[in-house]
Design a protein around this motif. Structure first.
Motif, mmCIF file in Angstrom:
data_model
loop_
_atom_site.group_PDB
_atom_site.id
_atom_site.type_symbol
_atom_site.label_atom_id
_atom_site.label_comp_id
_atom_site.label_asym_id
_atom_site.label_seq_id
_atom_site.Cartn_x
_atom_site.Cartn_y
_atom_site.Cartn_z
ATOM 1 N N SER A 73 -21.064 12.480 -10.208
ATOM 2 C CA SER A 73 -21.851 11.322 -10.615
ATOM 3 C C SER A 73 -23.212 11.759 -11.111
ATOM 4 O O SER A 73 -23.773 12.760 -10.655
ATOM 5 C CB SER A 73 -22.026 10.361 -9.430
ATOM 6 N N ALA A 74 -23.763 10.959 -12.042
ATOM 7 C CA ALA A 74 -25.115 11.210 -12.540
ATOM 8 C C ALA A 74 -26.056 10.090 -12.120
ATOM 9 O O ALA A 74 -27.136 9.923 -12.678
ATOM 10 C CB ALA A 74 -25.099 11.327 -14.061
ATOM 11 N N ALA A 75 -25.655 9.279 -11.138
ATOM 12 C CA ALA A 75 -26.475 8.148 -10.706
ATOM 13 C C ALA A 75 -27.836 8.633 -10.219
ATOM 14 O O ALA A 75 -27.953 9.659 -9.564
ATOM 15 C CB ALA A 75 -25.755 7.382 -9.609
ATOM 16 N N ALA A 76 -28.868 7.844 -10.510
ATOM 17 C CA ALA A 76 -30.229 8.282 -10.205
ATOM 18 C C ALA A 76 -30.846 7.542 -9.013
ATOM 19 O O ALA A 76 -31.753 8.060 -8.378
ATOM 20 C CB ALA A 76 -31.113 8.083 -11.421
ATOM 21 N N TRP A 77 -30.397 6.320 -8.744
ATOM 22 C CA TRP A 77 -31.066 5.541 -7.698
ATOM 23 C C TRP A 77 -30.690 6.054 -6.320
ATOM 24 O O TRP A 77 -29.537 6.344 -6.051
ATOM 25 C CB TRP A 77 -30.702 4.071 -7.815
ATOM 26 N N GLN A 78 -31.674 6.148 -5.447
ATOM 27 C CA GLN A 78 -31.436 6.684 -4.112
ATOM 28 C C GLN A 78 -32.102 5.797 -3.067
ATOM 29 O O GLN A 78 -33.330 5.752 -2.981
ATOM 30 C CB GLN A 78 -32.000 8.097 -3.996
ATOM 31 N N PRO A 79 -31.333 5.049 -2.260
ATOM 32 C CA PRO A 79 -31.957 4.325 -1.152
ATOM 33 C C PRO A 79 -32.500 5.332 -0.150
ATOM 34 O O PRO A 79 -31.932 6.404 0.040
ATOM 35 C CB PRO A 79 -30.797 3.520 -0.563
ATOM 36 N N ASN A 80 -33.626 4.980 0.491
ATOM 37 C CA ASN A 80 -34.162 5.931 1.448
ATOM 38 C C ASN A 80 -33.315 5.935 2.719
ATOM 39 O O ASN A 80 -32.423 5.103 2.910
ATOM 40 C CB ASN A 80 -35.642 5.646 1.740
ATOM 41 N N GLN A 81 -33.621 6.864 3.597
ATOM 42 C CA GLN A 81 -32.801 7.049 4.795
ATOM 43 C C GLN A 81 -32.828 5.817 5.688
ATOM 44 O O GLN A 81 -31.820 5.465 6.300
ATOM 45 C CB GLN A 81 -33.292 8.271 5.566
ATOM 46 N N LEU A 82 -33.981 5.153 5.744
ATOM 47 C CA LEU A 82 -34.077 3.948 6.573
ATOM 48 C C LEU A 82 -33.147 2.862 6.044
ATOM 49 O O LEU A 82 -32.442 2.198 6.814
ATOM 50 C CB LEU A 82 -35.522 3.449 6.594
#
Length: 298
Positions: A73-82
């Protein structure tokens, strides 16, 4: 491109294996299947606004059995660990064997409220908090706390007023659709005290209580769908209020059909849930969103 973990729920596998002939309002526009991508995970899903999807999600105990694989995947969005930890914690509370649906939602709401106070870097505390809430739910402590909540009718009245003002795009059969329309139109003209009496009668209706208990898996799957499909709740208590509002108003819709002696079969229930997904009822809030959401559960 990077390698990530992907998840496919059982309901989606079942839907892909079947011939697709759904002609509900959603499917007349497009197929309901979606891919939810972020940086290190991919979730395959489908919109509950499709009645065929709703029926498979709501009425199968194995709907959220997940099958995993590795993909690129080349997806860029990353939810934080919380955000990821809260999402998983909500899922863990939803699938617990303890507590009825209002208690599960109460547990989820209080859990979210506590977790929002933490830092995304406090990994150990995040983990401990989730484990503690699961333990309190299993021990019945959260059910005892829920029982102590006061009944606040104001927000139920506001929610039902908003429902009555919403044009639900249902595909109910003529008899059920007419019965529901008459009931909701009646609600629009009732004074608050009479509407409150009607809602109290619904809350105390033995047939509705039996329906809710017999379909506990259905409501649990609905909560799991929100968690899985929307990465619930992300950073906002708006999502918790919206979830409580939907559960309450769907319960009201089911209760109105029961009062009208309409059988609540899988087709009619799925049509109600899909219609609410297509046309959500927007709740306004003049108080703490957690408080308002919890008031809809009592």
């Amino acid at each position: 491109m990077k390698q990530i973990r992907s998840y496919i729920p059982q309901y989606l596998l079942r839907l892909h294996e079947a011939d697709w002939h759904c002609q509900c309002p959603t499917c007349q526009q497009d197929y309901p299947f979606v891919i939810i991508d972020w940086q290190d995970q991919r979730r395959y899903s489908a919109s509950l606004s499709c009645e065929r999807v709703a029926q498979d999600i709501l009425f199968n105990a194995d709907a959220f059995v997940l099958h995993s694989a590795e993909e690129m995947s080349a997806a860029a969005w990353q939810p934080n660990q919380l955000q990821q930890k809260i999402n998983q914690g909500c899922i863990n509370l939803a699938i617990s064997d303890a507590g009825d649906i209002p208690v599960k939602l109460y547990a989820i709401g209080i859990y979210i409220n506590q977790m929002m106070k933490l830092s995304a870097d406090d990994v150990a505390q995040i983990t401990r908090c989730g484990e503690e809430f699961s333990r309190l739910l299993a021990q019945g402590a959260l059910a005892e706390h829920f029982d102590l909540l006061p009944v606040i009718s104001k927000y139920k009245l506001q929610a039902v007023r908003a429902l009555s003002a919403t044009r639900l795009d249902t595909t109910l059969d003529a008899r059920a659709g007419m019965a529901l329309s008459l009931k909701l139109n009646e609600f629009t003209v009732l004074a608050d005290n009479y509407l409150e009496q009607n809602l109290t009668a619904l809350d105390q209706d033995a047939q509705l209580a039996t329906f809710m208990q017999q379909h506990r898996q259905l409501w649990q799957n609905f909560i799991l769908y929100r968690c899985y499909h929307h990465l619930f709740p992300l950073n906002s208590q708006d999502a918790f209020l919206a979830l409580c509002g939907d559960v309450y108003l769907l319960k009201i819709l089911c209760g109105l059909l029961i009062q009208s002696e309409i059988e609540l079969d899988e087709v009619r229930i799925s049509a109600l849930f899909a219609a609410m997904e297509r046309q959500p009822v927007r709740l306004t809030c003049d108080a703490d969103m957690l408080l308002v959401g919890l008031s809809l559960l009592k």
